[in-house]
Design a protein around this motif. Structure first.
Motif, PDB file in Angstrom:
ATOM      1  N   PHE A 197      29.208  36.635  38.406  1.00  0.00           N
ATOM      2  CA  PHE A 197      28.751  36.720  37.025  1.00  0.00           C
ATOM      3  C   PHE A 197      28.458  38.180  36.711  1.00  0.00           C
ATOM      4  N   LYS A 198      29.200  38.744  35.729  1.00  0.00           N
ATOM      5  CA  LYS A 198      29.125  40.161  35.417  1.00  0.00           C
ATOM      6  C   LYS A 198      28.742  40.380  33.960  1.00  0.00           C
ATOM      7  N   ARG A 199      27.885  41.373  33.741  1.00  0.00           N
ATOM      8  CA  ARG A 199      27.543  41.777  32.373  1.00  0.00           C
ATOM      9  C   ARG A 199      28.705  42.602  31.824  1.00  0.00           C
ATOM     10  N   VAL A 200      29.269  42.183  30.683  1.00  0.00           N
ATOM     11  CA  VAL A 200      30.407  42.890  30.092  1.00  0.00           C
ATOM     12  C   VAL A 200      30.094  43.413  28.689  1.00  0.00           C
ATOM     13  N   SER A 213      42.619  35.691  30.893  1.00  0.00           N
ATOM     14  CA  SER A 213      43.413  36.871  30.565  1.00  0.00           C
ATOM     15  C   SER A 213      42.522  37.935  29.959  1.00  0.00           C
ATOM     16  N   VAL A 214      43.048  39.184  29.957  1.00  0.00           N
ATOM     17  CA  VAL A 214      42.340  40.315  29.362  1.00  0.00           C
ATOM     18  C   VAL A 214      43.327  41.058  28.470  1.00  0.00           C
ATOM     19  N   GLN A 215      42.940  41.273  27.204  1.00  0.00           N
ATOM     20  CA  GLN A 215      43.812  42.012  26.290  1.00  0.00           C
ATOM     21  C   GLN A 215      42.966  42.715  25.238  1.00  0.00           C
ATOM     22  N   ASP A 216      43.189  44.033  25.102  1.00  0.00           N
ATOM     23  CA  ASP A 216      42.498  44.818  24.075  1.00  0.00           C
ATOM     24  C   ASP A 216      40.982  44.637  24.154  1.00  0.00           C
ATOM     25  N   ASN A 217      40.458  44.712  25.373  1.00  0.00           N
ATOM     26  CA  ASN A 217      39.012  44.597  25.607  1.00  0.00           C
ATOM     27  C   ASN A 217      38.441  43.248  25.145  1.00  0.00           C
ATOM     28  N   MET A 218      39.279  42.236  25.125  1.00  0.00           N
ATOM     29  CA  MET A 218      38.837  40.875  24.848  1.00  0.00           C
ATOM     30  C   MET A 218      39.190  40.001  26.043  1.00  0.00           C
ATOM     31  N   LEU A 219      38.232  39.197  26.470  1.00  0.00           N
ATOM     32  CA  LEU A 219      38.438  38.295  27.599  1.00  0.00           C
ATOM     33  C   LEU A 219      38.670  36.885  27.070  1.00  0.00           C
ATOM     34  N   GLN A 220      39.679  36.219  27.614  1.00  0.00           N
ATOM     35  CA  GLN A 220      39.931  34.815  27.277  1.00  0.00           C
ATOM     36  C   GLN A 220      39.361  33.956  28.394  1.00  0.00           C
ATOM     37  N   LEU A 221      38.408  33.110  28.046  1.00  0.00           N
ATOM     38  CA  LEU A 221      37.801  32.181  28.997  1.00  0.00           C
ATOM     39  C   LEU A 221      37.929  30.786  28.394  1.00  0.00           C
ATOM     40  N   LYS A 230      32.057  48.802  24.880  1.00  0.00           N
ATOM     41  CA  LYS A 230      32.630  50.091  25.239  1.00  0.00           C
ATOM     42  C   LYS A 230      31.974  50.691  26.472  1.00  0.00           C
ATOM     43  N   SER A 231      30.672  50.556  26.579  1.00  0.00           N
ATOM     44  CA  SER A 231      29.961  51.164  27.701  1.00  0.00           C
ATOM     45  C   SER A 231      30.174  50.405  29.013  1.00  0.00           C
ATOM     46  N   PHE A 236      33.719  47.532  34.413  1.00  0.00           N
ATOM     47  CA  PHE A 236      34.219  46.163  34.503  1.00  0.00           C
ATOM     48  C   PHE A 236      35.666  46.127  34.983  1.00  0.00           C
ATOM     49  N   MET A 237      36.490  47.005  34.465  1.00  0.00           N
ATOM     50  CA  MET A 237      37.906  47.016  34.881  1.00  0.00           C
ATOM     51  C   MET A 237      38.042  47.385  36.353  1.00  0.00           C
ATOM     52  N   LYS A 238      37.196  48.284  36.843  1.00  0.00           N
ATOM     53  CA  LYS A 238      37.212  48.598  38.278  1.00  0.00           C
ATOM     54  C   LYS A 238      36.838  47.373  39.102  1.00  0.00           C
ATOM     55  N   GLN A 239      35.817  46.658  38.661  1.00  0.00           N
ATOM     56  CA  GLN A 239      35.394  45.455  39.360  1.00  0.00           C
ATOM     57  C   GLN A 239      36.479  44.392  39.312  1.00  0.00           C
ATOM     58  N   LEU A 240      37.127  44.262  38.148  1.00  0.00           N
ATOM     59  CA  LEU A 240      38.151  43.242  37.978  1.00  0.00           C
ATOM     60  C   LEU A 240      39.342  43.516  38.896  1.00  0.00           C
ATOM     61  N   ARG A 241      39.745  44.778  38.999  1.00  0.00           N
ATOM     62  CA  ARG A 241      40.859  45.113  39.873  1.00  0.00           C
ATOM     63  C   ARG A 241      40.515  44.909  41.335  1.00  0.00           C
ATOM     64  N   GLY A 242      39.202  44.946  41.627  1.00  0.00           N
ATOM     65  CA  GLY A 242      38.790  44.777  43.013  1.00  0.00           C
ATOM     66  C   GLY A 242      38.548  43.342  43.423  1.00  0.00           C
TER      67      GLY A 242
END
Length: 243
Positions: A197-200, A213-221, A230-231, A236-242
């Motif tokens: 569970f991550k704060r986004v 999915s992830v597109q244009d800084n929007m997450l589909q759940l 933005k902050s 988050f993207m680093k965590q997601l890739r990991g």
């Protein structure tokens, strides 16, 4: 006074002298942060509905033109901020407590009485927060008990898509249900024992295992979309890739 995050408050009174007095009292109180000081209940309602992070407490005059303080309380979104009513007339007390406000101050308000009301609000919010979540036995369990409508309900957090901030409460969203729990998003973030569970966003925590999915800084759940603030994007993207 405290290392806790201050309560975000709004002063609402059509009398400028009364507003300035309450603003001064807020400035003297370490546990309070003034978000706005407004002369109009309609403006206060708009602010509460749109504020992010949400407002924790309203210091609210009762007798105002166009929309009274009591009317404003009845119109507040659910869950609502705590309300401390401030008035020159003690005969409103019955109406006030029927609306379950946190406290009722009679003008002229002395600082000691104002501070007592602030401490009462803080105590109520902390009590709600501490009772909000209780972990079940077993370190591998994804179940937690959450306080929903004054009862503890077992919830499998594998089913939770995301958690959204709502004033001093939070909303747990699954595909089938939404659960409002009596704890702030910040406190819930600190208590959740699940690493996925991550704060986004300042208003959202997501279950990364349920991101489609992830597109244009929007997450589909599932059927929902959640923005990434933005902050939060880079981390988050680093965590997601990991993952």
């Amino acid at each position: 006074m405290s290392t806790r995050s201050p309560l975000r408050c709004v002063v609402v009174d059509d009398n400028e002298i009364n507003r300035l007095t309450l603003e001064h009292y807020v400035g003297l109180t370490e546990d309070l942060e003034l978000v706005a000081s407004l002369p109009d209940a309609r403006a206060a309602l708009d602010l509460v509905r749109s504020a992010s992070p949400p407002v924790d407490v309203l210091f609210l005059d009762i007798e105002m033109p166009h929309l009274s303080g009591l009317d404003l309380v009845r119109l507040l979104p659910t869950p609502a901020p705590e309300v401390v009513l401030v008035t020159s007339h003690p005969n409103f007390a019955v109406d006030a407590f029927e609306l379950h406000v946190a406290d009722y101050l009679v003008k002229p308000v002395e600082y000691a009485r104002f501070l007592k009301a602030t401490e009462r609000v803080g105590s109520q919010l902390r009590s709600a927060s501490s009772a909000a979540t209780t972990a079940t036995a077993g370190t591998d369990s994804t179940d937690l008990f959450v306080k929903v409508n004054n009862k503890l309900v077992r919830l499998d957090f594998n089913d939770v898509l995301f958690i959204e901030a709502m004033s001093t409460y939070s909303m747990l969203v699954t595909e089938k249900q939404k659960h409002i729990v009596y704890i702030t998003l910040k406190a819930l973030e600190e208590r959740l024992p699940f690493a996925h569970f991550k704060r986004v966003h300042r208003s959202y925590i997501v279950n990364t295992q349920r991101i489609d999915s992830v597109q244009d800084n929007m997450l589909q759940l599932g059927s929902y979309e959640v923005p990434v603030g933005k902050s939060y994007v880079e981390d988050f993207m680093k965590q997601l890739r990991g993952l």
